[in-house]
Design a protein around this motif. Structure first.
Motif, PDB file in Angstrom:
ATOM      1  N   GLN A  70       0.819  -1.208   0.000  1.00 28.58           N
ATOM      2  CA  GLN A  70       0.000   0.000   0.000  1.00 28.58           C
ATOM      3  C   GLN A  70       0.857   1.264   0.000  1.00 28.58           C
ATOM      4  O   GLN A  70       0.593   2.235  -0.741  1.00 28.58           O
ATOM      5  N   LEU A  71       1.919   1.276   0.807  1.00 29.49           N
ATOM      6  CA  LEU A  71       2.827   2.432   0.859  1.00 29.49           C
ATOM      7  C   LEU A  71       3.532   2.645  -0.482  1.00 29.49           C
ATOM      8  O   LEU A  71       3.750   3.782  -0.922  1.00 29.49           O
ATOM      9  N   GLN A  72       3.910   1.546  -1.129  1.00 27.58           N
ATOM     10  CA  GLN A  72       4.565   1.666  -2.425  1.00 27.58           C
ATOM     11  C   GLN A  72       3.633   2.281  -3.472  1.00 27.58           C
ATOM     12  O   GLN A  72       4.050   3.104  -4.293  1.00 27.58           O
ATOM     13  N   LYS A  73       2.356   1.893  -3.409  1.00 30.04           N
ATOM     14  CA  LYS A  73       1.387   2.471  -4.351  1.00 30.04           C
ATOM     15  C   LYS A  73       1.217   3.966  -4.106  1.00 30.04           C
ATOM     16  O   LYS A  73       1.176   4.778  -5.036  1.00 30.04           O
ATOM     17  N   GLU A  74       1.097   4.344  -2.823  1.00 31.97           N
ATOM     18  CA  GLU A  74       0.937   5.762  -2.497  1.00 31.97           C
ATOM     19  C   GLU A  74       2.147   6.575  -2.948  1.00 31.97           C
ATOM     20  O   GLU A  74       2.025   7.686  -3.458  1.00 31.97           O
ATOM     21  N   LEU A  75       3.349   6.003  -2.745  1.00 34.70           N
ATOM     22  CA  LEU A  75       4.567   6.701  -3.163  1.00 34.70           C
ATOM     23  C   LEU A  75       4.605   6.869  -4.678  1.00 34.70           C
ATOM     24  O   LEU A  75       5.005   7.919  -5.193  1.00 34.70           O
TER      25      LEU A  75
END
Length: 583
Positions: A387-392
């Motif tokens: 999820q964090l990778q997608k947001e980044l």
């Protein structure tokens, strides 16, 4: 002629007929063939394994004029007389009812006379461990130097009760329990001879219920034949032995494995209502769980012991983890030990059923399903990283660089087993009311309190000490984090501390708060600092001083003594010559 029990009719008459004792019978046959027989033998082993039968066969074989390969012919006058028990030179004595000195002295005196009808005079003393000490002493010299052509055969189920001086003067043969397969084969042979139909699975039930004794197996078979209607069936064998069918145990264990407590209790109620005895039920369950493990490791070996296995049993063995089965066996063993001295065995069985279902359910919840080392927590962490990778990636698309973004604090997911959560709020609540008097009262009776606890509870509290106490709470610091965690979850321990302290200290019954010794100094200092910040400057000094006085531990008096020593040293030698080293 009146009906005779099967174990009397089918008693072994030759060494080859003795089931499951090949090594012993072959040794005795070779000794007779080679004429190297001893003057005294000791036959030991469980009941119904062929000790007395082997003794009678030996008496016939050594006196038979027509023996072949060490086997008696069972047709000559001597063999027939020994079989019918009317040969004067073969004397069978029951030591349980003839255990006095006078009876043994009578044997010793008559042994001096030569045999009259046979070549050897044979004394068979059954249950020899029942002889008194005086009787053993009277027999001792005769065993050591018996008259010529006299043989003593001692039989017992409890060899540890026989004096070593007797054992050392005999040749000892240990009869072992007969395997289930050997019992089944022999029972099948007998039923074929008397032309009675049977189901093979019924013989396995009888063989397992006999627990290695052929006489017991024949007695149970006799009962089953009387109970059945011209055919020995599995249901008949189950009824006579009080055993459970594999289908019944399949349902019960399946309910426990799936954690369905209500269904497991219903099945247990049906089983007990049908007349099954609690202790027998526990034995069957232990054997069933053992069979599950054996089927996982050695299926072919189990098939030889049990016979046909149900499809439900096979699927249950394949789906159930070995760790669950170990836990179930442990619970069943503890229950079996508990019901030995109670008249309410059914209650213990119901409690064990709940434990089985709850513990297995708990184990299933704790055990990682998706990865052997990661489990649920690892899966959750992976999802958060994705999820964090997608947001980044979205932020970069919108033109925001990595430098402009705020640093993301990474959190580490830890297992509850590795990170103990300290109840800071509860500790502060106790410290807010803590006094030195309450703490000293608890410390004064701490050793007495430990003696009032159970062995397990005492062991846990041995590695702890009270560090703060107030009118409603008590903070206990533990040496080890793992012990502290267990104490937090142990409601019985907390209740025991609560109740026993009320008896020792004038109805003082505080709630126990568990922390580690490592965290105590930080908690204490944090609480004092927090009070200074929250109070006014003048009142803060008074309040903090009061709390510091109330929270004084065993280490602080030592510091005060050290300061006093330092002051005296400075007064005597001068401040220039005194160096204070903090250790």
């Amino acid at each position: 002629m009146a009906y005779q029990a099967l174990y009397r009719v089918w008693r072994s008459q030759r060494f080859d007929d003795v089931v499951g004792q090949k090594a012993i019978t072959q040794t005795l046959k070779n000794a007779i063939i080679q004429k190297k027989t001893s003057h005294a033998y000791l036959f030991t082993g469980p009941r119904g394994t062929g000790k007395t039968s082997a003794a009678k066969i030996f008496a016939k074989a050594i006196n038979c004029k027509h023996s072949v390969d060490g086997e008696p012919c069972n047709e000559c006058e001597t063999c027939v007389a020994i079989t019918e028990g009317r040969l004067n030179d073969v004397i069978e004595i029951d030591a349980a009812s003839n255990n006095g000195v006078e009876e043994i002295r009578d044997i010793r005196d008559k042994a001096k006379y030569a045999p009259t009808q046979a070549d050897y005079k044979v004394y068979i003393i059954d249950e020899v461990h029942m002889l008194s000490t005086g009787a053993f002493n009277a027999l001792l010299k005769t065993l050591e130097e018996p008259p010529q052509n006299v043989i003593f055969i001692l039989a017992t189920t409890e060899p540890h009760k026989i004096p070593l001086t007797i054992i050392s003067r005999t040749q000892r043969f240990d009869f072992k329990r007969i395997s289930t397969q050997d019992i089944v084969d022999h029972l099948g042979y007998i039923l074929n001879q008397i032309t009675i139909e049977y189901e093979e699975q019924a013989l396995y039930v009888i063989g397992r219920a006999a627990e290695g004794g052929m006489r017991d197996a024949l007695s149970i078979l006799d009962q089953t034949i009387s109970f059945s209607d011209e055919k020995v069936t599995l249901i008949d064998a189950m009824q006579v032995t009080g055993s459970l069918t594999y289908e019944m145990m399949d349902q019960y264990i399946s309910s426990c494995v799936t954690g369905d407590v209500e269904q497991a209790l219903e099945i247990l109620e049906n089983i007990l209502s049908s007349g099954k005895e609690a202790r027998r039920f526990l034995e069957d369950l232990l054997l069933y769980c053992r069979d599950l493990l054996m089927f996982q490791q050695a299926p072919n070996l189990l098939t030889e012991k049990v016979g046909n296995l149900t499809e439900n049993f096979k699927s249950l063995a394949e789906q159930t983890e070995a760790e669950k089965i170990y836990q179930m066996i442990q619970i069943l063993s503890e229950t079996q030990n508990d019901i030995r001295f109670t008249n309410n065995a059914n209650i213990y069985l119901e409690v064990a059923t709940v434990k089985l279902a709850k513990s297995v359910k708990k184990l299933t919840a704790i055990a990682p399903d998706t990865h052997p080392t990661g489990g649920i927590e690892l899966t959750a962490l992976q999802q958060k990283v994705e999820q964090l990778q997608k947001e980044l990636a979205e932020l970069k698309k919108n033109g925001i660089t990595a430098k402009e973004t705020e640093p993301v604090k990474t959190t580490r997911v830890t297992s509850s087993k590795n990170a103990l959560r300290i109840p800071t709020e509860l500790v502060y609540k106790v410290l807010n009311e803590a006094t030195k008097d309450h703490l000293m009262n608890v410390k004064n009776v701490w050793d007495d309190l430990l003696q009032m606890m159970s062995v397990t509870q005492r062991a846990m509290l041995k590695a702890s000490e009270p560090v703060a106490a107030g009118p409603n709470g008590l903070v206990i610091a533990f040496d080890y984090e793992i012990v502290c965690g267990r104490a937090m979850d142990d409601e019985e321990l907390q209740l025991a501390v609560h109740n026993n302290l009320s008896r020792l200290v004038n109805n003082y019954a505080p709630d126990m708060v568990c922390i580690t010794k490592e965290s105590w100094p930080k908690l204490r200092q944090s609480f004092i600092s927090q009070n200074k910040e929250n109070s006014g400057e003048q009142s803060s000094n008074e309040q903090s001083a009061t709390h510091e006085d109330h929270l004084m531990t065993a280490e602080e008096p030592a510091k005060e003594v050290n300061n006093q020593v330092v002051d005296e040293a400075i007064a005597m030698f001068g401040e220039a010559l005194v160096e204070v080293i903090n250790d």
